[in-house]
Design a protein around this motif. Structure first.
Motif, PDB file in Angstrom:
ATOM      1  N   HIS A 358     -12.800  16.427 -26.992  1.00  0.00           N
ATOM      2  CA  HIS A 358     -12.262  15.564 -25.939  1.00  0.00           C
ATOM      3  C   HIS A 358     -12.680  14.116 -26.221  1.00  0.00           C
ATOM      4  O   HIS A 358     -13.591  13.588 -25.575  1.00  0.00           O
ATOM      5  CB  HIS A 358     -12.764  16.004 -24.567  1.00  0.00           C
ATOM      6  N   GLN A 361     -14.201  11.097 -23.791  1.00  0.00           N
ATOM      7  CA  GLN A 361     -14.816  11.663 -22.602  1.00  0.00           C
ATOM      8  C   GLN A 361     -16.302  11.891 -22.844  1.00  0.00           C
ATOM      9  O   GLN A 361     -16.769  11.969 -23.983  1.00  0.00           O
ATOM     10  CB  GLN A 361     -14.132  12.966 -22.211  1.00  0.00           C
ATOM     11  N   THR A 371     -15.885  13.530 -18.130  1.00  0.00           N
ATOM     12  CA  THR A 371     -15.101  12.486 -17.484  1.00  0.00           C
ATOM     13  C   THR A 371     -14.797  11.409 -18.506  1.00  0.00           C
ATOM     14  O   THR A 371     -15.447  11.340 -19.560  1.00  0.00           O
ATOM     15  CB  THR A 371     -15.870  11.888 -16.285  1.00  0.00           C
ATOM     16  N   ARG A 372     -13.826  10.569 -18.239  1.00  0.00           N
ATOM     17  CA  ARG A 372     -13.491   9.501 -19.160  1.00  0.00           C
ATOM     18  C   ARG A 372     -14.621   8.477 -19.178  1.00  0.00           C
ATOM     19  O   ARG A 372     -15.050   7.993 -18.135  1.00  0.00           O
ATOM     20  CB  ARG A 372     -12.179   8.828 -18.726  1.00  0.00           C
TER      21      ARG A 372
END
Length: 425
Positions: A358, A361, A371-372
């Motif tokens: 990801h 993130q 989360t970003r």
């Protein structure tokens, strides 16, 4: 044994094992017309334009100008000051900011040697390099790592709103042998030492700071008329990381008697605070008489959830206002520009834990929801928004900030989520 620097740093910050760390898992606006600022007759507070220009000076009384009460080790008395270019005829609230634990000397060769030793699992080489990076004073020819300059972005923004803001150096404490509660107490003592100098300067135009201001870029002497323009009865303190514990200690009910005469701390903010959660006397941190705010990012790789719950324990019974802000995608280091990669400074790093598969993130521990991740400018923008709202509310009486501080309004919603928990006055 090979060490990972992030785990090592976290343990050093808190004095805890990695296992314990894992388990703990804007109304009043300056609206006066441009030109000479006018005082508010009721408070003698200067009003300046909301987008007023600011200036910056520095003072440096020496690397060993003060000695730690606990050990006698040397500590610098230095600060960078941001203030409205036009101080007007009234008084401005003072905000004192303090950085936390970080390397003290910008020795690039030692930094490279430490990185290599960490990679190779060479403990002796690691300790030798680390000693050079965490010395005080620094070796001749080795630049000081100016952690106090890491909040210039915040100081300038607050100064534009009418505050006088001083960010002070604490490299001597970082290099010292004081840990745990003694470290928090030392940082509190350092804040009070600076407040004492400012009180004397403001009230009498005398003392250790008189005639000591210089241009940060050129070193040329600068005369600034701070006398009678700084409101020492309307002071805010902000501490980041280990200094978050320091400002909590300094503002604790049991330590108010240590504030210099004529000084009243009206707001305390702990940013990603590294508390000694094993403290034996919680009264050393208990704040019930002063507005108190604490901040932590959801991708903080240095301090865990104890940054919020410890502060909540310290604020039990607080009737002046207590606020907790969890900033999604924020890490630990980006609050200080000197500790962040874009500065290219020695020991600068991104401490957020990346999430495999990801990109972009982050999280703060394995298994936590990703989360970003915020960029450096984004994280600092959010910090300015919420710290500015907090200090404006409690140093200026700006009730227009209440919706931001209670979570009713989210001015940075386009950037990230901020979870707000509040016990408003």
């Amino acid at each position: 044994m090979k060490r990972h620097r992030r785990t090592r740093t976290s343990a050093r910050l808190l004095g805890l094992s990695a296992a314990v760390l894992s388990a703990a898992a804007v109304g009043f606006t300056y609206t006066d017309a441009t030109g000479a600022a006018a005082p508010n007759e009721a408070t003698e507070r200067s009003t300046v334009p909301a987008a007023a220009s600011t200036r910056t000076v520095r003072y440096d009384l020496g690397d060993d100008a003060w000695r730690l009460p606990q050990t006698g080790q040397p500590v610098e008395l230095t600060g960078v000051v941001h203030y409205p270019a036009d101080l007007g005829t009234g008084r401005h609230p003072l905000i004192v900011m303090l950085h936390g634990l970080h390397d003290t000397c910008a020795d690039r060769k030692a930094d490279a040697a430490r990185t290599a030793a960490e990679r190779d699992g060479d403990d002796a080489a690691y300790e030798a390099a680390n000693a050079k990076l965490s010395a005080w004073p620094c070796a001749s020819g080795t630049p000081v790592l100016p952690s106090e300059r890491g909040y210039d972005y915040l100081g300038r923004e607050l100064a534009a709103q009418g505050f006088v803001v001083v960010s002070v150096g604490a490299n001597g404490i970082n290099a010292s042998s004081v840990w745990g509660d003694d470290n928090a107490a030392a940082r509190a003592d350092l804040i009070n030492r600076h407040l004492r100098m400012w009180q004397e300067l403001s009230s009498k135009d005398q003392g250790e700071l008189s005639g000591k201001f210089t241009d940060p870029a050129t070193g040329a002497a600068r005369r600034v008329g701070f006398a009678h323009h700084v409101d020492m009865g309307d002071v805010g303190v902000m501490g980041h990381s280990r200094a978050g514990a320091g400002v909590t200690w300094q503002a604790a009910d049991s330590h108010r008697g240590q504030w210099p005469k004529g000084v009243d701390v009206k707001a305390v903010a702990a940013v990603a605070p590294a508390y000694n959660v094993m403290t034996e006397d919680m009264s050393n941190y208990t704040i019930t008489k002063t507005p108190f705010a604490t901040f932590r990012g959801t991708c903080d790789g240095q301090v865990g959830g104890e940054a919020l719950w410890f502060a909540a324990d310290a604020a039990k019974g607080n009737r002046s206002g207590f606020y907790r802000f969890a900033i999604h995608g924020a890490n630990h280091n980006y609050f200080n520009t000197q500790w962040s990669p874009r500065s290219r400074q020695v020991a600068a790093s991104d401490d957020a834990m990346p999430v495999e598969g990801h990109p972009g993130q982050c999280t703060d521990r394995e298994g936590a929801a990703p989360t970003r991740q915020l960029t450096e400018p984004q994280q600092r923008h959010v910090a300015v928004t919420y710290l500015g709202a907090f200090f404006r509310r409690h140093l200026l009486g700006d009730t227009g900030q209440d919706p931001v501080l209670t979570g009713a309004r989210h001015p940075d919603a386009a950037i990230t989520d901020v979870d707000v928990t509040t016990a408003a006055p």
